[in-house]
Design an enzyme around this catalytic site. Structure first.
Site, PDB file in Angstrom:
ATOM      1  N   HIS A  25     -39.155  35.156   6.770  1.00  0.00           N
ATOM      2  CA  HIS A  25     -38.107  36.184   6.939  1.00  0.00           C
ATOM      3  C   HIS A  25     -36.768  35.653   6.428  1.00  0.00           C
ATOM      4  O   HIS A  25     -35.729  35.772   7.074  1.00  0.00           O
ATOM      5  CB  HIS A  25     -38.014  36.640   8.398  1.00  0.00           C
ATOM      6  CG  HIS A  25     -39.238  37.392   8.842  1.00  0.00           C
ATOM      7  ND1 HIS A  25     -39.315  38.771   8.840  1.00  0.00           N
ATOM      8  CD2 HIS A  25     -40.442  36.964   9.260  1.00  0.00           C
ATOM      9  CE1 HIS A  25     -40.513  39.146   9.265  1.00  0.00           C
ATOM     10  NE2 HIS A  25     -41.223  38.060   9.523  1.00  0.00           N
ATOM     11  N   TYR A 291     -40.434  28.116  15.493  1.00  0.00           N
ATOM     12  CA  TYR A 291     -39.084  28.589  15.171  1.00  0.00           C
ATOM     13  C   TYR A 291     -38.083  27.450  15.350  1.00  0.00           C
ATOM     14  O   TYR A 291     -37.159  27.285  14.559  1.00  0.00           O
ATOM     15  CB  TYR A 291     -38.695  29.800  16.041  1.00  0.00           C
ATOM     16  CG  TYR A 291     -39.449  31.079  15.664  1.00  0.00           C
ATOM     17  CD1 TYR A 291     -40.737  31.016  15.145  1.00  0.00           C
ATOM     18  CD2 TYR A 291     -38.881  32.329  15.816  1.00  0.00           C
ATOM     19  CE1 TYR A 291     -41.439  32.162  14.798  1.00  0.00           C
ATOM     20  CE2 TYR A 291     -39.581  33.489  15.471  1.00  0.00           C
ATOM     21  CZ  TYR A 291     -40.861  33.394  14.961  1.00  0.00           C
ATOM     22  OH  TYR A 291     -41.556  34.525  14.614  1.00  0.00           O
TER      23      TYR A 291
HETATM   24  C1  HEM Z   1     -48.377  31.931  14.179  1.00  0.00           C
HETATM   25  C2  HEM Z   1     -47.546  32.926  14.127  1.00  0.00           C
HETATM   26  C3  HEM Z   1     -46.164  32.884  13.560  1.00  0.00           C
HETATM   27  C4  HEM Z   1     -45.472  31.849  13.001  1.00  0.00           C
HETATM   28  C5  HEM Z   1     -45.942  30.402  12.780  1.00  0.00           C
HETATM   29  C6  HEM Z   1     -44.168  32.351  12.637  1.00  0.00           C
HETATM   30  C7  HEM Z   1     -43.174  31.602  12.044  1.00  0.00           C
HETATM   31  C8  HEM Z   1     -41.872  32.036  11.829  1.00  0.00           C
HETATM   32  C9  HEM Z   1     -40.763  31.186  11.442  1.00  0.00           C
HETATM   33  C10 HEM Z   1     -40.852  29.681  11.183  1.00  0.00           C
HETATM   34  C11 HEM Z   1     -39.658  31.969  11.362  1.00  0.00           C
HETATM   35  C12 HEM Z   1     -38.220  31.521  11.034  1.00  0.00           C
HETATM   36  C13 HEM Z   1     -37.500  31.224  12.368  1.00  0.00           C
HETATM   37  C14 HEM Z   1     -36.044  30.840  12.222  1.00  0.00           C
HETATM   38  O1  HEM Z   1     -35.706  29.986  11.380  1.00  0.00           O
HETATM   39  O2  HEM Z   1     -35.210  31.398  12.996  1.00  0.00           O
HETATM   40  C15 HEM Z   1     -40.054  33.318  11.670  1.00  0.00           C
HETATM   41  C16 HEM Z   1     -39.224  34.415  11.697  1.00  0.00           C
HETATM   42  C17 HEM Z   1     -39.605  35.678  12.090  1.00  0.00           C
HETATM   43  N1  HEM Z   1     -40.842  36.067  12.547  1.00  0.00           N
HETATM   44 FE1  HEM Z   1     -42.442  34.886  12.781  1.00  0.00          FE
HETATM   45  N2  HEM Z   1     -44.083  33.687  12.965  1.00  0.00           N
HETATM   46  C18 HEM Z   1     -45.281  34.043  13.535  1.00  0.00           C
HETATM   47  C19 HEM Z   1     -45.626  35.292  14.030  1.00  0.00           C
HETATM   48  C20 HEM Z   1     -44.815  36.387  14.026  1.00  0.00           C
HETATM   49  C21 HEM Z   1     -45.146  37.671  14.604  1.00  0.00           C
HETATM   50  C22 HEM Z   1     -46.450  38.005  15.318  1.00  0.00           C
HETATM   51  C23 HEM Z   1     -44.059  38.498  14.400  1.00  0.00           C
HETATM   52  C24 HEM Z   1     -43.815  39.927  14.771  1.00  0.00           C
HETATM   53  C25 HEM Z   1     -44.629  40.736  15.341  1.00  0.00           C
HETATM   54  C26 HEM Z   1     -43.046  37.716  13.714  1.00  0.00           C
HETATM   55  C27 HEM Z   1     -41.811  38.186  13.356  1.00  0.00           C
HETATM   56  C28 HEM Z   1     -40.791  37.409  12.848  1.00  0.00           C
HETATM   57  C29 HEM Z   1     -39.468  37.926  12.550  1.00  0.00           C
HETATM   58  C30 HEM Z   1     -38.989  39.376  12.708  1.00  0.00           C
HETATM   59  C31 HEM Z   1     -38.721  36.832  12.086  1.00  0.00           C
HETATM   60  C32 HEM Z   1     -37.259  36.843  11.631  1.00  0.00           C
HETATM   61  C33 HEM Z   1     -36.351  36.653  12.837  1.00  0.00           C
HETATM   62  C34 HEM Z   1     -34.905  36.664  12.397  1.00  0.00           C
HETATM   63  O3  HEM Z   1     -34.492  37.657  11.765  1.00  0.00           O
HETATM   64  O4  HEM Z   1     -34.199  35.683  12.697  1.00  0.00           O
HETATM   65  N3  HEM Z   1     -43.533  36.443  13.516  1.00  0.00           N
HETATM   66  N4  HEM Z   1     -41.409  33.332  11.961  1.00  0.00           N
END
Ligand code: HEM
Length: 311
Positions: A25, A291
């Site tokens: 993202h 995260y």
């Molecule tokens: C094993 C599952 C997952 C992993 C390893 C993962 C990993 C990540 C990572 C590393 C980030 C960046 C975090 C940061 O630097 O603040 C991120 C952001 C994000 N993830 Fe995931 N994620 C997973 C599952 C999901 C799921 C299930 C959803 C939604 C239903 C999701 C929605 C988001 C969103 C919306 C962001 C952006 C948040 C923002 O705008 O700061 N992720 N994810």
């Protein structure tokens, strides 16, 4: 299970390392707004954030991939991350426009990322992944729909996929899942017309739309019945489950003051308040650690009691 460091390594490998950027993202726009709960929400949880009064919100719309240079028209899921400033803490709701997470486990999510890496090996990696994970294959059509270019970030439904326990004023706990319903309706574009709008058309459209009017989403909570799985983000609950409108999010403008001068904005799906509990979903529990690794790599801030400013 993979370690959080390994998970972010796999993600970085797939999308490249981009300084000061989220591992996933990576490309997004921060906005401000308010959230006003309904009376029905107050009946379902004692959480102070759901007790009639409006609260401030910060919202980030994003594209799912980890390369901030990817054009908005490229196939991708979109994210809606919302932080509600409750009187007793922050409630973060992190959602995507795919109705279900394609993977039941963190390891199969990482395998899927590796399988979808571009290059000659893609020809055999993806079929191999699908043969090993028939559950993911069954979800493919729905997820392919979710990566179509949207007309606007405001014209998508977003799903938070994990279950949370809502504790009612009388102490009864119900398992719920959150979904955001767009007031503007749902609208996607063909690839050619999305390309014609330009590389950053989603942000441009957001700016224009917010100059005209606020963007509204209704928070729906779907309520589980006994026996519905609460620890599997890949499993749907039957369509006949009760759905209650819990409040309205009104996005009123861009917030360009965030994420500069040392401000670290974090949306952590495990950040809840009194009256709302986490389920045992291992993917939900893992996300907070992955995260933290991404946040440390992008900002140098180590999360924990010592760094409460990572908000
Ligand atoms: C094993 C599952 C997952 C992993 C390893 C993962 C990993 C990540 C990572 C590393 C980030 C960046 C975090 C940061 O630097 O603040 C991120 C952001 C994000 N993830 Fe995931 N994620 C997973 C599952 C999901 C799921 C299930 C959803 C939604 C239903 C999701 C929605 C988001 C969103 C919306 C962001 C952006 C948040 C923002 O705008 O700061 N992720 N994810």
């Amino acid at each position: 299970m993979a370690t959080p460091e390994h998970a972010v390594d796999v993600i970085n490998e797939r999308f490249g390392r981009h300084p000061s950027t989220r591992a996933l993202h990576a490309k997004g726009t921060v906005c401000r707004g308010t959230f006003t709960p309904t009376a029905a929400a107050a009946g379902l949880t004692r959480a102070r954030v759901m007790q009639h009064e409006p609260v401030d919100a910060v919202v980030r719309f994003s594209n799912g991939g980890g390369n901030p240079e990817d054009p908005d028209w490229a196939p991708d899921v979109r994210g809606l991350a919302v932080k509600l400033y409750a009187p007793d803490g922050h409630l973060d709701i992190s959602a995507q426009n795919a109705p279900r997470f394609p993977n039941r486990t963190v390891d199969s999510f990482l395998e899927m990322l590796e399988a979808t890496a571009p290059g000659p090996a893609a020809l055999w990696r993806m079929p191999l992944f699908l043969a090993r994970h028939p559950g993911a294959a069954a979800k493919l059509p729905g997820n392919l729909k979710a990566v179509r270019p949207p007309a606007s970030y405001a014209t998508l439904r977003y799903y938070a996929v994990h279950a949370f326990g809502w504790i009612a004023p009388d102490g009864q706990r119900r398992w719920v899942r959150y979904r955001w319903r767009p007031e503007a309706g749902q609208q996607t574009l063909g690839l050619r017309s999305a390309r014609a709008r330009g590389k950053d058309y989603l942000r441009d459209e957001l700016v224009e739309r917010l100059q005209r009017e606020p963007i509204r989403f209704t928070l729906e909570v779907q309520i589980a019945r006994d026996g519905d799985p609460t620890d599997d983000p890949a499993a749907a609950w039957p369509d006949d489950r009760e759905v209650v409108d819990a409040g309205t999010l009104e996005v009123t403008g861009l917030d360009d003051s965030r994420e500069r001068d040392g401000d670290v904005l974090v949306f952590d799906p495990t950040r809840v308040v009194d009256g709302i509990e986490l389920s045992d979903d291992p993917v939900l529990r893992f996300r907070t650690h992955a995260y933290s690794v991404s946040i440390e790599r992008r900002s140098g801030v180590e999360r924990g009691a010592e760094a409460p400013d990572a908000s």
